[in-house]
Write a protein that holds these residues in place. Structure first.
Motif, PDB file in Angstrom:
ATOM      1  N   VAL A 380       0.847  -1.135   0.046  1.00  0.00           N
ATOM      2  CA  VAL A 380      -0.014   0.011  -0.013  1.00  0.00           C
ATOM      3  C   VAL A 380       1.118   1.266  -0.019  1.00  0.00           C
ATOM      4  O   VAL A 380       0.629   2.395  -0.905  1.00  0.00           O
ATOM      5  CB  VAL A 380      -1.083  -0.050   1.351  1.00  0.00           C
ATOM      6  N   SER A 381       1.860   1.234   0.864  1.00  0.00           N
ATOM      7  CA  SER A 381       2.814   2.259   0.876  1.00  0.00           C
ATOM      8  C   SER A 381       3.618   2.489  -0.661  1.00  0.00           C
ATOM      9  O   SER A 381       3.702   3.754  -0.887  1.00  0.00           O
ATOM     10  CB  SER A 381       3.916   2.232   1.922  1.00  0.00           C
ATOM     11  N   ALA A 382       3.879   1.324  -1.094  1.00  0.00           N
ATOM     12  CA  ALA A 382       4.390   1.530  -2.513  1.00  0.00           C
ATOM     13  C   ALA A 382       3.424   2.202  -3.333  1.00  0.00           C
ATOM     14  O   ALA A 382       3.797   3.000  -4.358  1.00  0.00           O
ATOM     15  CB  ALA A 382       5.151   0.330  -2.850  1.00  0.00           C
ATOM     16  N   ALA A 383       2.434   1.933  -3.357  1.00  0.00           N
ATOM     17  CA  ALA A 383       1.123   2.228  -4.313  1.00  0.00           C
ATOM     18  C   ALA A 383       1.011   3.744  -4.097  1.00  0.00           C
ATOM     19  O   ALA A 383       0.695   4.359  -5.398  1.00  0.00           O
ATOM     20  CB  ALA A 383      -0.086   1.451  -4.031  1.00  0.00           C
ATOM     21  N   VAL A 384       1.216   4.611  -3.054  1.00  0.00           N
ATOM     22  CA  VAL A 384       1.156   5.766  -2.937  1.00  0.00           C
ATOM     23  C   VAL A 384       2.231   6.464  -3.763  1.00  0.00           C
ATOM     24  O   VAL A 384       1.880   7.417  -4.612  1.00  0.00           O
ATOM     25  CB  VAL A 384       1.097   5.940  -1.410  1.00  0.00           C
ATOM     26  N   SER A 385       3.448   6.278  -3.630  1.00  0.00           N
ATOM     27  CA  SER A 385       4.496   6.608  -4.529  1.00  0.00           C
ATOM     28  C   SER A 385       4.361   6.206  -6.011  1.00  0.00           C
ATOM     29  O   SER A 385       4.637   7.300  -6.675  1.00  0.00           O
ATOM     30  CB  SER A 385       5.775   6.357  -3.930  1.00  0.00           C
ATOM     31  N   LEU A 386       3.793   5.268  -6.216  1.00  0.00           N
ATOM     32  CA  LEU A 386       3.740   4.839  -7.748  1.00  0.00           C
ATOM     33  C   LEU A 386       2.600   5.809  -8.082  1.00  0.00           C
ATOM     34  O   LEU A 386       2.506   6.234  -9.434  1.00  0.00           O
ATOM     35  CB  LEU A 386       3.531   3.544  -7.928  1.00  0.00           C
ATOM     36  N   THR A 387       1.489   6.071  -7.441  1.00  0.00           N
ATOM     37  CA  THR A 387       0.453   7.086  -7.924  1.00  0.00           C
ATOM     38  C   THR A 387       0.853   8.339  -8.175  1.00  0.00           C
ATOM     39  O   THR A 387       0.597   9.184  -9.026  1.00  0.00           O
ATOM     40  CB  THR A 387      -0.653   6.968  -6.798  1.00  0.00           C
ATOM     41  N   ALA A 388       1.855   8.812  -6.938  1.00  0.00           N
ATOM     42  CA  ALA A 388       2.355  10.252  -7.184  1.00  0.00           C
ATOM     43  C   ALA A 388       3.283  10.315  -8.609  1.00  0.00           C
ATOM     44  O   ALA A 388       3.260  11.256  -9.295  1.00  0.00           O
ATOM     45  CB  ALA A 388       3.181  10.438  -5.867  1.00  0.00           C
ATOM     46  N   ALA A 389       3.868   9.310  -8.852  1.00  0.00           N
ATOM     47  CA  ALA A 389       4.660   9.071 -10.147  1.00  0.00           C
ATOM     48  C   ALA A 389       3.762   9.275 -11.335  1.00  0.00           C
ATOM     49  O   ALA A 389       4.092  10.020 -12.478  1.00  0.00           O
ATOM     50  CB  ALA A 389       5.321   7.877 -10.302  1.00  0.00           C
ATOM     51  N   LEU A 390       2.642   8.812 -11.312  1.00  0.00           N
ATOM     52  CA  LEU A 390       1.835   8.894 -12.216  1.00  0.00           C
ATOM     53  C   LEU A 390       1.020  10.143 -12.500  1.00  0.00           C
ATOM     54  O   LEU A 390       0.835  10.742 -13.509  1.00  0.00           O
ATOM     55  CB  LEU A 390       0.296   7.609 -12.150  1.00  0.00           C
ATOM     56  N   VAL A 391       0.927  10.671 -11.355  1.00  0.00           N
ATOM     57  CA  VAL A 391       0.322  12.079 -11.427  1.00  0.00           C
ATOM     58  C   VAL A 391       1.394  13.280 -11.947  1.00  0.00           C
ATOM     59  O   VAL A 391       1.402  14.118 -12.933  1.00  0.00           O
ATOM     60  CB  VAL A 391       0.223  12.581  -9.810  1.00  0.00           C
ATOM     61  N   ALA A 392       2.715  12.742 -11.849  1.00  0.00           N
ATOM     62  CA  ALA A 392       3.854  13.607 -12.307  1.00  0.00           C
ATOM     63  C   ALA A 392       4.023  13.270 -13.803  1.00  0.00           C
ATOM     64  O   ALA A 392       5.005  14.238 -14.274  1.00  0.00           O
ATOM     65  CB  ALA A 392       5.200  13.320 -11.424  1.00  0.00           C
ATOM     66  N   LEU A 393       3.600  12.296 -14.290  1.00  0.00           N
ATOM     67  CA  LEU A 393       4.123  12.028 -15.752  1.00  0.00           C
ATOM     68  C   LEU A 393       3.651  13.092 -16.724  1.00  0.00           C
ATOM     69  O   LEU A 393       4.644  13.447 -17.665  1.00  0.00           O
ATOM     70  CB  LEU A 393       3.212  10.759 -16.322  1.00  0.00           C
ATOM     71  N   PRO A 394       2.711  13.849 -16.551  1.00  0.00           N
ATOM     72  CA  PRO A 394       2.639  14.952 -17.622  1.00  0.00           C
ATOM     73  C   PRO A 394       3.819  16.086 -17.505  1.00  0.00           C
ATOM     74  O   PRO A 394       4.072  16.505 -18.826  1.00  0.00           O
ATOM     75  CB  PRO A 394       1.492  15.926 -17.202  1.00  0.00           C
ATOM     76  N   GLY A 395       4.425  16.148 -16.559  1.00  0.00           N
ATOM     77  CA  GLY A 395       5.748  16.962 -16.506  1.00  0.00           C
ATOM     78  C   GLY A 395       6.770  16.226 -17.537  1.00  0.00           C
ATOM     79  O   GLY A 395       7.397  17.308 -18.114  1.00  0.00           O
TER      80      GLY A 395
END
Length: 434
Positions: A380-395
């Motif tokens: 679950v902790s890993a999923a949070v950072s991976l979700t943040a990475a997806l949010v950052a993809l447009p950058g």
């Protein structure tokens, strides 16, 4: 800085005029933050005899400090560090002294300690974001600025490791409240030396028209990405501390073995931060956001499958390796997303996100760890950072555009073109994160 080599080393940072003096002063003040939490915790526990009261006081202090950080940073941008930072530090230090006096002897009322802690937390001076804003003017060269931010992150790790050790040494000889007094002395003396540095004293404030918090909206979606990454990494790291302890207990390890795993996390972060600043070849700035956040997530996902403490330590160290680069990149992208007069606020939002995430992650995993296996909690902790990475993809797609250009590339105007604002130097000052 035109005469500087295109690939400056870390040593080049301290050849920048006034850099050594300014960094030393800021680190003195920021050391206060490395020891204040444990100092208040021990002081409250001794004064009230209640761990529950100590936890409540710490939660209130942390909430006031973290969630009001952008507002305090807006004052720095609007009025400048000399007019805003020093009064803030004086009030903060005075309230810490009040807390220490109230809680010096056992039997002090928890309400009085809590009120002092909340008031002090509301006045915490944003030394880290202000130092990073100063670096953006001291080091307008892109490579040098990246190294400055990387080194700043590593030094912050050192402060937060050494602070509790200093408290531990002090409480052997004196009441815990003495550590609160030391924290007050460090933050006030460090801030005074910081604002008297020529690198800081010569910088003009942005003024009321530029530094209003609402002006951050012009950063638009570009500011959302670094804040999301900082929040995601903070949430993951806040969970990891408790998960390491739970893992040690369920594998019948001694409780103090968790400290070694946490040390591996800090060591990995320090090494990652130093390497991030030293590499000459690297992805564009916007692309590094999802890559570093994704690195944290994948390493924590590996920790979910760790069969023993050794493999867990290796996985956590790998996660740490991406932490400092993720936060450094977040600060750089946030800097680039706003005008020079709003950099302290932008950095404060990133800082607030990672700190709030740390608190939220600890609280959230506390609810999960009794209901799910530790491996699932790591996932679950890993999923949070991976979700943040997806949010950052447009950058990544805009990484070559102005939205993610290094601050140095878009905010080092000639003297005659410089707009009044935070970071615009006075004539007598050579133009070149708490």
């Amino acid at each position: 800085m035109s005469g500087m080599s295109p690939r400056p080393s870390y040593a080049a940072l301290f050849r920048v005029p006034h850099a050594r003096r300014t960094v030393a002063a800021a680190l003195t003040g920021r050391l206060s933050y490395g020891l204040v939490s444990l100092a208040i915790m021990l002081t409250t526990t001794r004064a009230t005899g209640s761990l529950a009261a100590a936890g409540t006081v710490m939660a209130l202090f942390g909430a006031a400090s973290v969630f009001l950080s952008p507002s305090r940073a807006a004052l720095i941008d609007r009025y400048g560090p000399r007019r805003a930072l020093l009064p803030m530090a004086t009030l903060y230090a005075g309230l810490l002294v009040l807390l220490a006096v109230v809680a010096w002897r056992p039997g002090a009322p928890a309400v009085a300690i809590g009120a002092s802690a909340v008031a002090a937390g509301a006045c915490t001076p944003p030394l880290g974001p202000t130092m990073r804003a100063v670096w953006s003017r001291l080091a307008p060269d892109e490579e040098l600025l990246r190294r400055a931010y990387s080194l700043d992150g590593v030094l912050e790790e050192v402060l937060f490791v050494s602070g509790p050790l200093l408290v531990g040494a002090l409480v052997r000889e004196a009441p815990p409240a003495a550590a609160v007094l030391l924290s007050a002395l460090l933050v006030w003396s460090g801030t005074l030396a910081f604002v008297l540095s020529p690198a800081v004293a010569g910088l003009r404030p942005a003024g009321a028209g530029t530094a209003r918090p609402g002006r951050l909206r012009q950063g638009g979606r570009a500011l959302v990405r670094p804040v999301a990454v900082a929040l995601g990494v903070g949430l993951s790291l806040g969970a990891v501390d408790l998960l390491i302890v739970a893992f040690a207990e369920r594998h019948h390890q001694r409780a103090d073995t968790a400290a070694w795993v946490l040390a591996a996390l800090s060591l990995g972060s320090a090494l990652g931060g130093l390497l991030n600043g030293a590499l000459d070849r690297r992805p564009p700035l916007g692309a590094r956001l999802p890559l570093t956040a994704g690195g944290v997530g994948l390493a924590l996902l590996a920790a979910a499958f760790a069969p023993g403490l050794g493999t867990l330590t290796a996985a956590v160290a790998c996660a740490g390796f991406f932490v400092a680069p993720a936060l450094t990149t977040s600060y750089l992208v946030a800097d680039a997303a706003v005008p020079p007069g709003l950099r302290t606020q932008a950095g404060a939002w990133v800082n607030t996100a990672v700190n709030a995430g740390g608190s939220g992650g600890a609280a959230g995993v506390g609810l999960l760890v009794g209901r799910l296996p530790v491996g699932w909690c790591f996932a679950v902790s890993a999923a949070v950072s991976l979700t943040a990475a997806l949010v950052a993809l447009p950058g990544a797609s805009a990484s070559r555009g102005a939205a993610t250009a290094c601050p140095a590339e878009r905010s080092a105007p000639d003297a005659e073109d410089a707009e009044p604002g935070w970071g615009a130097p006075d004539a007598e000052v050579e133009p070149g994160r708490v």
